[in-house]
Every structure is written in C-alpha cells, then in structure tokens.
Write a protein that holds these residues in place. Sequence first.
Motif, mmCIF file in Angstrom:
data_model
loop_
_atom_site.group_PDB
_atom_site.id
_atom_site.type_symbol
_atom_site.label_atom_id
_atom_site.label_comp_id
_atom_site.label_asym_id
_atom_site.label_seq_id
_atom_site.Cartn_x
_atom_site.Cartn_y
_atom_site.Cartn_z
ATOM 1 N N LYS B 42 5.674 -0.956 -0.483
ATOM 2 C CA LYS B 42 5.563 0.224 0.394
ATOM 3 C C LYS B 42 6.844 1.051 0.357
ATOM 4 O O LYS B 42 6.804 2.261 0.497
ATOM 5 C CB LYS B 42 5.246 -0.208 1.817
ATOM 6 C CG LYS B 42 3.868 -0.875 1.904
ATOM 7 C CD LYS B 42 3.096 -0.489 3.131
ATOM 8 C CE LYS B 42 1.677 -1.029 3.039
ATOM 9 N NZ LYS B 42 0.975 -1.071 4.304
ATOM 10 N N GLY B 45 7.405 2.868 -3.499
ATOM 11 C CA GLY B 45 6.491 3.901 -3.982
ATOM 12 C C GLY B 45 5.292 3.385 -4.752
ATOM 13 O O GLY B 45 4.364 4.147 -5.052
ATOM 14 N N TYR B 47 2.954 1.243 -3.817
ATOM 15 C CA TYR B 47 1.749 1.244 -2.986
ATOM 16 C C TYR B 47 1.094 2.631 -2.992
ATOM 17 O O TYR B 47 -0.120 2.755 -3.188
ATOM 18 C CB TYR B 47 2.108 0.824 -1.561
ATOM 19 C CG TYR B 47 0.931 0.750 -0.620
ATOM 20 C CD1 TYR B 47 0.113 -0.380 -0.601
ATOM 21 C CD2 TYR B 47 0.634 1.797 0.247
ATOM 22 C CE1 TYR B 47 -0.968 -0.454 0.262
ATOM 23 C CE2 TYR B 47 -0.450 1.730 1.111
ATOM 24 C CZ TYR B 47 -1.248 0.604 1.120
ATOM 25 O OH TYR B 47 -2.324 0.531 1.965
ATOM 26 N N ASP B 48 1.896 3.647 -2.812
ATOM 27 C CA ASP B 48 1.345 5.003 -2.788
ATOM 28 C C ASP B 48 0.731 5.380 -4.134
ATOM 29 O O ASP B 48 -0.325 6.011 -4.187
ATOM 30 C CB ASP B 48 2.451 6.015 -2.420
ATOM 31 C CG ASP B 48 2.856 5.889 -0.955
ATOM 32 O OD1 ASP B 48 2.076 5.312 -0.158
ATOM 33 O OD2 ASP B 48 3.958 6.347 -0.614
ATOM 34 N N GLN B 49 1.410 4.980 -5.209
ATOM 35 C CA GLN B 49 0.850 5.273 -6.545
ATOM 36 C C GLN B 49 -0.499 4.591 -6.738
ATOM 37 O O GLN B 49 -1.435 5.171 -7.287
ATOM 38 C CB GLN B 49 1.794 4.784 -7.647
ATOM 39 C CG GLN B 49 3.033 5.629 -7.843
ATOM 40 C CD GLN B 49 3.842 5.099 -9.025
ATOM 41 O OE1 GLN B 49 3.355 5.032 -10.154
ATOM 42 N NE2 GLN B 49 5.069 4.702 -8.771
ATOM 43 N N MET B 51 -2.631 3.480 -4.365
ATOM 44 C CA MET B 51 -3.657 4.041 -3.484
ATOM 45 C C MET B 51 -4.110 5.405 -3.976
ATOM 46 O O MET B 51 -5.292 5.751 -3.895
ATOM 47 C CB MET B 51 -3.121 4.135 -2.050
ATOM 48 C CG MET B 51 -2.958 2.784 -1.364
ATOM 49 S SD MET B 51 -4.448 1.733 -1.390
ATOM 50 C CE MET B 51 -5.401 2.488 -0.065
ATOM 51 N N SER B 52 -3.175 6.152 -4.508
ATOM 52 C CA SER B 52 -3.532 7.458 -5.060
ATOM 53 C C SER B 52 -4.478 7.284 -6.256
ATOM 54 O O SER B 52 -5.474 8.005 -6.391
ATOM 55 C CB SER B 52 -2.256 8.187 -5.470
ATOM 56 O OG SER B 52 -2.558 9.309 -6.246
ATOM 57 N N THR B 55 -8.146 6.636 -5.310
ATOM 58 C CA THR B 55 -8.872 7.650 -4.523
ATOM 59 C C THR B 55 -10.354 7.651 -4.936
ATOM 60 O O THR B 55 -10.672 7.684 -6.117
ATOM 61 C CB THR B 55 -8.274 9.055 -4.768
ATOM 62 O OG1 THR B 55 -6.899 9.016 -4.400
ATOM 63 C CG2 THR B 55 -8.997 10.115 -3.937
#
Lengths: 386, 386
Positions: B42, B45, B47-49, B51-52, B55
């Motif tokens: 988290k 970065g 995690y964000d990659q 989850m993105s 999508t």
Amino acid sequence: MLNFEFKNPVKIIFGKGQIAKIAQEIPADARVLLLYGGGSIKSNGIYDQVMSALTGFDVTVFGGIPANPEYEVLLRALNVIKSNHITYLLAVGGGSVIDGTKFLSAAALYQGEEPWDILKNKIRTDKGMPFGTVLTLPATGSEMNSGAVITRAATQEKLGMGGPGLFPEFSILDPLVVKSVPQRQLANGITDAFTHVLEQYMTYPAQAFLQDRFAESIMQTLVEIAPRIQKDPADYEAAANFMWCCTMALNGLIQKGVPTDWSVHAIGHELTANFGIDHARTLAIIVPVHYRYNFETKKEKLAQYAERIWGIKEGTPEQKAEQAIIRTESFFHSLGIDTKLSKYTDDYQGTAEQIEARFIERGWLGLGEHKTIKPDDVRKIVQLSY
Amino acid sequence: MLNFEFKNPVKIIFGKGQIAKIAQEIPADARVLLLYGGGSIKSNGIYDQVMSALTGFDVTVFGGIPANPEYEVLLRALNVIKSNHITYLLAVGGGSVIDGTKFLSAAALYQGEEPWDILKNKIRTDKGMPFGTVLTLPATGSEMNSGAVITRAATQEKLGMGGPGLFPEFSILDPLVVKSVPQRQLANGITDAFTHVLEQYMTYPAQAFLQDRFAESIMQTLVEIAPRIQKDPADYEAAANFMWCCTMALNGLIQKGVPTDWSVHAIGHELTANFGIDHARTLAIIVPVHYRYNFETKKEKLAQYAERIWGIKEGTPEQKAEQAIIRTESFFHSLGIDTKLSKYTDDYQGTAEQIEARFIERGWLGLGEHKTIKPDDVRKIVQLSY
C-alpha cells in the motif's frame, strides 16, 4: 535488460531408457500417427523401442519426412490424419521430423482451404493437435520450442511458422541415441547449437548478466564435450551434455531480455537453397565474416566471449575480439567443418549479388540486432565468405 | 548426468510497467481474491497499480498473510474463498504470500475434512484453483515453482507441500519493486537465492557440465550485482538481474540431472523455529560449517566453485576448497549477515542436542546428497556454528 515474456510448458523426459515412458504421456484412447524420417530409426533400434512402448495403442505409421520437411510430403501425412481420424501425433526423429509434425499439428485443426496459408499468411497457431516427440538427433532444439520451418519445393519457398499451440506436450531425450548418429551429423548438431547461442548473444551489451552467462555456459559446454563426442559418440556423459545443450540453446530461455541477431541464419538459408549445403555448415561459413564485417557493433560482446569462452586475457578489446573470431573458425575446423564457401562449391561467383537481390525483393532491408544490415551489406558479407 | 523429468509451465511477464498486464491473464468473468501480506504494497504503490489493472473485475481483498504463512490465517482466507465463490487467486507479495496462496489453491478444491491433511499426509495437488502472482520481493523462487511451506503455530509444525497443479498460471516480475524493499530483506534475498543454488550444486561431480555452469552463472551474477543492489536498490539493471537470478535459482532447472543436498535448509529451519532468526540468515550460519564438516565428500565441487566463482587458481584442490568456504563467509558478511549463531542469540547452548533429538524423532536419519549425514553429525555441525 529488456522486458520479456517467457512460457515453455514442454515436459522433458531425459535419460537412459526413457522411451518406454511414451505410454504414460499419450491418452490411452488416442489414435496415434507415428511420424519419422529416412528410416535410420529402424536400424538403430529406436523404432522397435517406440512400437514396443505403444503396445495396446491404435497406431498408424508415416515415414519418409525428408530433411527440410517438404510440404507435398506433409500433405500426404495430413490426408492420413484425416482419413484415419488421428487424434495424437508422435514425432520420432530430428528437427525436420519434429518441424513437419508441428505443421501437421496446426494443419490438422486448420479451418481454411489451403494449409500453406498458415505459412504464407503467418497464421499463429493457438491450438494444434496434441503431439509428443522422441528426439533422435540433437541439434535444432525443436523438441522444446513452438517454431517450425517448412519447405515447398514447387515454389522454392522455405517459411517459418509457430504459435503457443505448437509446443510438444512431451519430448523424450535419450542420449543413448547419439551413438548411432553419423559423425557428420554430430558435427552439424554441435555447430547448429553453438550458432543458435551466438545469434542470441553476439550483439551488444544489454546488462543482462545472467542471460549472458547462461549463453556462455552452453557454448563452454559444447566446446568442452565436442572432442569427446567426436572421439566416441558412445560416451554417454558427453552425449547427455550435448543433447541438453542443444535443447537449452533454442528453447527460448537465453533470448529473453536481450537483443538478438539471426542474420547468420537468414543468409545461411540462402546457401542451402542455392547449393544444398547442410544448414549447420552454412552457419559456419557466415559466422566469421558476419562478425568481421560488423566488428564495430559487436566488438564488446566479442571481447567478452573471447575472455569467457576462449580464455583470451591479453590484448586490447579489439585484439581479443579478433582472436575470438579466429578461435571460432578453428573450433568449426576442429569439427571437420569448412568455413569458406569455395570449399563447398566451385560455382560461387555471383552468389552474393543473387542473395542481395532476393533480400531486396523480400523487403529484408534491415537485419541484425540494430536492423541496420542492408542488402548491400549482405552482399559484402557473402563476398567475404568466398 | 542423472535421468530427470522437467516441466515448468509458468508464464513469466518480466520488466518495467508490466503489472498492468494482469488484466490479460485473468479470465474476465473470474471472481478474484487478491492476497497480500503486511501492507507494504500500500505504501510502495504496487497495490494501486494492481487494483487499477483489475478495474472491471470482481475483486475481493484479503491482507495480513504473515512471513512463514500461518495456517490459522489461511483458514480465514479459505472461508472468504468459499463464501464469496472465488474462482481465481492473485498473490501480490513475496514468497510467504505466494506460498500461502498455493496452499489456498489446493485447499479450495480439496475434498477432505481438514485442509491440514494436505500437508500432514503429503497429498500432492494435481489440480488447484488457478492463480497468478505479482512478485514484490525477490528471494524464494516461489513465483516459478509448484512448492510451498506452511507453518502451523498451534502445533509448532512447518511442512512442505506441492504438486503439478500448484504452478502459478502467470507471475509478473517488475524489477522496479526492488527499490522499495528494505536493505535487510535485499540481503536476505541474495543470501536465500545464493544458498538455493549451493544446495543444488555443492555435492559431488556428476558430469552434468551444463547444469554446473548454469548454477555457477546464477552465483556469479549474484556476486556481481550484490554491491550494486546494496549501494542503490533503484539501480534497475542490477535489480532486474537480481530478480531473474532468484527465480532461476529455484524453478527446477538447475537441479535436473544432478544430486542435491538441502541439509542446510533442514538444519536452518530449526534455527528459525528456535530463535526466530530470518530464514536466509540461518542458511548463512549453516553453510560454512556444513561444508567444513563434510569437506571430504564435497571438496571436488568446492574446488571447482573456488576456481569458477571466486577466481582462486593457486593451491591444491583442498586449499582452493578451504579458501572457497572462507570467501563464501566473507560474501555473507559483505551483505551484513553474520555467520555465527552466537551473533544472533546468547541462548545457543543445547541447541545442537535439541536439533539432533528432533531429527531422531522425525526419523531424519540420513541427510545430504549421499543420505549419510546422521543426527549425530547434525549435532556436530550445529555445534561448529556457535
């Protein structure tokens, strides 16, 4: 290091006495077509071992697949596949038989009218008829990759094909087969595998340190075992290393993350087409002149190769690089392989211009790792090989 | 060379910016469970990659899988899998998260009452729930093999499991993650991978020349890039080689056709159990004393390793072998890793006898490549490590 993707699902079954394991790998209800080449498998005992392993299976046999597997012959095999409702292919042979079987794997499930379109239109095969292989001649690496090269005599074409559906389900590599391979083909196999590695290595430094060392490992091992293989093809340990080197040289691993060249193959194929020179020998003709001609762009890797493969520690990088080319020629000579075109044919005049013209016609305007080798350069490279 | 079978169907997607490719690898209608560990993904970065990239997918998230993945925690994840009708697992983490996900892959389709039986009864998994991985910590190689080690705190057990159904379908290796890994874990990762290679190499000569050179390639590369990684984990080229070395060290390739040892791991696990010492550090404690104690059976390979990895050309084979052990210790020290048990705990007295007793109780009466290392020998090896 360059970005890459790597997946190789082939099951390798390696070692003495492994041919009997075929029976565990093929579904019991399969209708099997066994494919082979010129018939040496009948004299060296492989055919009997395979047929014995297939006891109880529904087996049809198709022999006579020639070196540089020929489309017209393969179409006859395709007819057998269709008329006999074959469900599984088993290639027993070297690279030509395995490549031919890959074509059949693709063609058997192909929905179009003309199977040649798979090659002509570069149709990748995502799903083919399942097949396995029993390797009888270490050289091409086809037993652990998904590519094939098919020849069509009628139109003088020799085209590549492939796709993720064309990996063998399994390949059986029994080094005991090496002892029955003629010396000429052993020398070709060593040269073929060595040059496969060179094409994926002799470019420019890309900080792919591990891939470099893996490539060097294969070359070092081939250099080390070549004299043992030549002296005694029944030397099991040498044969086993030879066989595994050939497979690892072209199963995709060492090319991942690095630039590759493949000019030597592109030019060499033309010498086979013109003069019928063995594929491996055309590579040995082109390697030294290609590296001399493109010395500036390759000299750093040549110097690294000089140090790590040939133990050349003295001199400038350029001197090491030049020495390495000489040592490579000597290595081919030690295998009984000539590195000058004129040693193979008296009819070489005009070859360079002819190949230049063909490359222009095909639009092959930039070969090599930098895509900068033009047909004009190709002509000069071939001229140097006379 | 020994007979072997090799098959590794994992698709590796390697390089910068590859995490977005998750979406191409997971079926669009999958119900995905994303599994992760302590939460560093988290802050860095990743995690964000991920989850993105996911999508549009149906994604449930389960965090908190600890180092040495713990059975009780995994059972909670298994409940989520069942109650949410999950069909695809995605491990985002290091070896512990991936190993935990392998257990869940097996347990999700397991028909028995008690999932621990998979470990206790050594049930091999031929088919698990499909899963992929995004590797965030190079070390264990779990991203490209089919094995896992699971811990059960309640019963003080740490057991292995595996099977052909437990290969990841894909693993994404983006070397950019290395820059956010703490130095301590980088040192551990290098040591872990280096020792994985040693366990498959430091035995006796088996004329597997190519496998030896591949193993040496990984060790040479790790030695070469270790100072760069330590100096600057954002050095992409060093990170990329480090990551690929860790994967290749334990994806099955280099162990094929050769004897293997694995005593260092067997003994090292006990030091983690007793003192909570990081896994990699226990290996560094045991390697030197294990090789000194078993010097006679390993000296030929030690001498080869001395020459090829450490460039030691002078002296008798025995002298080279002894020097190689010293150089190995120095290498671990250079990573900030101590090689004496007393540097990690004051409470080491009696450890050797305790481990001897455990090995006797478990019936581990013959370890190593010759299966000749008895519990009595294990006691002496551990005593030497104080």
